[in-house]
Scaffold this active site. Structure first.
Site, short mmCIF file in Angstrom:
data_model
loop_
_atom_site.label_atom_id
_atom_site.label_comp_id
_atom_site.label_asym_id
_atom_site.label_seq_id
_atom_site.Cartn_x
_atom_site.Cartn_y
_atom_site.Cartn_z
CG HIS A 86 30.51 42.15 42.57
ND1 HIS A 86 30.83 43.21 43.38
CD2 HIS A 86 30.91 42.50 41.32
CE1 HIS A 86 31.41 44.16 42.66
NE2 HIS A 86 31.47 43.75 41.40
CD GLU B 117 39.24 53.23 40.07
OE1 GLU B 117 39.16 52.07 39.64
OE2 GLU B 117 38.67 53.62 41.09
CE LYS C 298 40.22 49.19 40.09
NZ LYS C 298 38.87 49.76 40.25
NE ARG D 18 60.28 43.89 49.48
CZ ARG D 18 61.32 43.27 50.03
NH1 ARG D 18 62.07 42.47 49.27
NH2 ARG D 18 61.62 43.43 51.28
CG HIS E 151 31.12 48.68 40.94
ND1 HIS E 151 30.46 48.73 39.73
CD2 HIS E 151 31.85 47.54 40.93
CE1 HIS E 151 30.80 47.66 39.02
NE2 HIS E 151 31.64 46.92 39.72
NE ARG F 210 40.93 49.82 36.39
CZ ARG F 210 41.77 48.81 36.50
NH1 ARG F 210 43.03 49.00 36.25
NH2 ARG F 210 41.34 47.61 36.85
CG ASN G 166 34.80 51.73 40.34
OD1 ASN G 166 34.92 50.51 40.42
ND2 ASN G 166 35.81 52.55 40.45
CG HIS H 138 31.59 47.90 46.34
ND1 HIS H 138 32.74 48.54 45.96
CD2 HIS H 138 31.53 46.78 45.57
CE1 HIS H 138 33.36 47.83 45.02
NE2 HIS H 138 32.63 46.77 44.75
CE LYS I 50 38.77 45.99 34.15
NZ LYS I 50 38.36 45.27 35.34
CD GLU J 166 30.74 44.16 37.09
OE1 GLU J 166 30.83 45.27 36.54
OE2 GLU J 166 31.01 43.98 38.30
#
Ligand code: NAD
Ligand code: GLY
Length: 361
Positions: A265, A237, A143, A121, A248, A241, A245, A252, A227, A185
């Protein structure tokens, strides 16, 4: 070791530093002071481990580091690879007083991060990013994820690292194509939030492409500062935030449609940023001259500005799986100006349709 700087991620009790400098992996102090005293497992891959794991082991001296060396590539960012990390955690007897060290690019960082988020956990993790992309983006902000055949990063968790150590010397061995992918990025921060940095990038791009150490140090630090601000405002997010993206949702879709690993990417994000800028222009929000600036800096960085023809229907299907979809509406990150982004579902669909037809149809 030459000079180093630190950027702080301010998240209350989950706050942590990002240390940036050349040669930082030759010492263990920054890591030992941030990590618990129990067993440590280094997760890396077949490319990075031979280059930098011996250095890290030497830095830790007598303290043992167990290792888990994964196959290399985005196509291995899967539940099956994750299971290898759990096996190694069990073998190394990593309990809650132990920690994971992720040594590699964003793929290793995301898999190891998700393993650390879920093992018992949640155990501590140190991110040791070795690509430009991971130093400016993926190692920071917590993330973590693996891919699902239906979409990128669909299985994951938020799990902040205890420390990030970005050793700029590791960039010396990075292939040029990967360096350029990382620049996508970096450019993103200029486009969404930092027009002054965008101007600096337009001037200093040749130094970055030539791997000038000072220019890279500045670009990594400035990217991390950008960032850090957005992550501190909105860790999970639910608001600003999502600006990170930018490009993205399109990117993606391209990565998934082509099969993970075909386009990098950063390459998919680069062309995604062009498509987002084009959509913004069709909506009348961004001047044509600004779209040209977006195209120009991306092209000068050696990144693609033309999308692969994946087809409008497939692009739409994949964009509908985006994590920013709300109430069936695809929310997009768009530009109202250079350095001024917003996330919105309130746009004319016809503008998006026209861009998809022109770019991927
Ligand atoms: P990557 O991890 O695949 O690394 C790129 C390639 O460079 C790999 O072949 C790797 O083995 C090699 N490599 C790494 N460091 C090297 C070095 N110093 N010298 C020589 N070779 C080296 O790719 P990436 O661009 O670092 O990361 C992309 C991944 O990051 C994607 O899966 C993306 O989804 C994820 N990502 C995550 C976040 C986040 O916030 N978690 C943000 C952006 C991207
Ligand atoms: N790379 C997007 C984020 O960290 O939010």
């Amino acid at each position: 070791m030459s000079s180093s700087t630190s950027v702080q991620i301010a998240l209350g009790e989950r706050s942590y530093p990002i240390h940036i400098g050349a040669g930082l992996l030759s010492g263990a102090e920054l890591l030992e002071s941030a990590l618990p005293r129990g067993p440590l497992l280094v997760v890396s891959n077949k490319t990075v481990a031979p280059l930098y794991l011996p250095l890290l082991k030497a830095a830790f001296g007598k303290r043992p580091l167990a290792e888990c060396v994964l196959p290399d590539g985005e196509r291995y960012k899967t539940l099956a690879t994750l299971a290898l990390v759990y096996d190694a955690l069990a073998a190394a007897r990593v309990n809650r007083d132990g920690a994971v060290l992720a040594l590699g690019g964003g793929v290793v960082g995301d898999i190891a991060g998700f393993a650390a988020a879920t093992w018992q956990r949640g155990v501590a993790i140190a991110q040791l990013p070795t690509t430009l992309l991971s130093q400016v983006d993926s190692s920071v902000g917590g993330k973590t994820a693996v891919n699902h055949p239906g979409g990128k990063n669909l299985i994951g968790a938020f799990h902040q690292p205890s420390v990030v150590v970005a050793d700029l010397a590791t960039l010396d061995t990075l292939p040029s194509r990967e360096l350029r992918a990382g620049l996508a990025e970096v450019i993103k921060y200029g486009l969404i939030a930092d027009p002054e940095f965008l101007g600096w990038l337009e001037r200093e791009l040749p130094r970055l492409l030539a791997r000038d150490r000072d220019a890279l140090a500045y670009a990594v630090e400035r990217s991390c500062l950008n960032k850090a601000r957005l992550v501190a405002l909105d860790e999970r997010e639910s608001g600003p935030r999502a600006l990170l993206n930018f490009g993205h949702t399109f990117g993606h879709a391209i990565e998934t449609a082509l099969g993970y690993g075909e386009w990098l990417h950063g390459e998919a994000v680069a062309v995604g940023m062009v498509m987002a800028a084009e959509t913004s222009a069709r909506l009348g929000w961004l001047a044509a001259a600004d779209v040209s600036r977006v195209r120009e800096i991306i092209a000068r960085a050696g990144l693609p500005v033309a999308a692969p023809r994946i087809g409008v229907a497939r692009a739409r299907e994949l964009m509908a799986l985006d994590k920013k979809v709300q109430g069936g509406q695809v929310r997009l990150v768009l530009l109202k100006g250079l350095g001024d982004a917003l996330v919105t579902a309130d746009y004319d669909q016809a503008a998006l349709d026209a861009v998809l037809l022109a770019e991927v149809g």
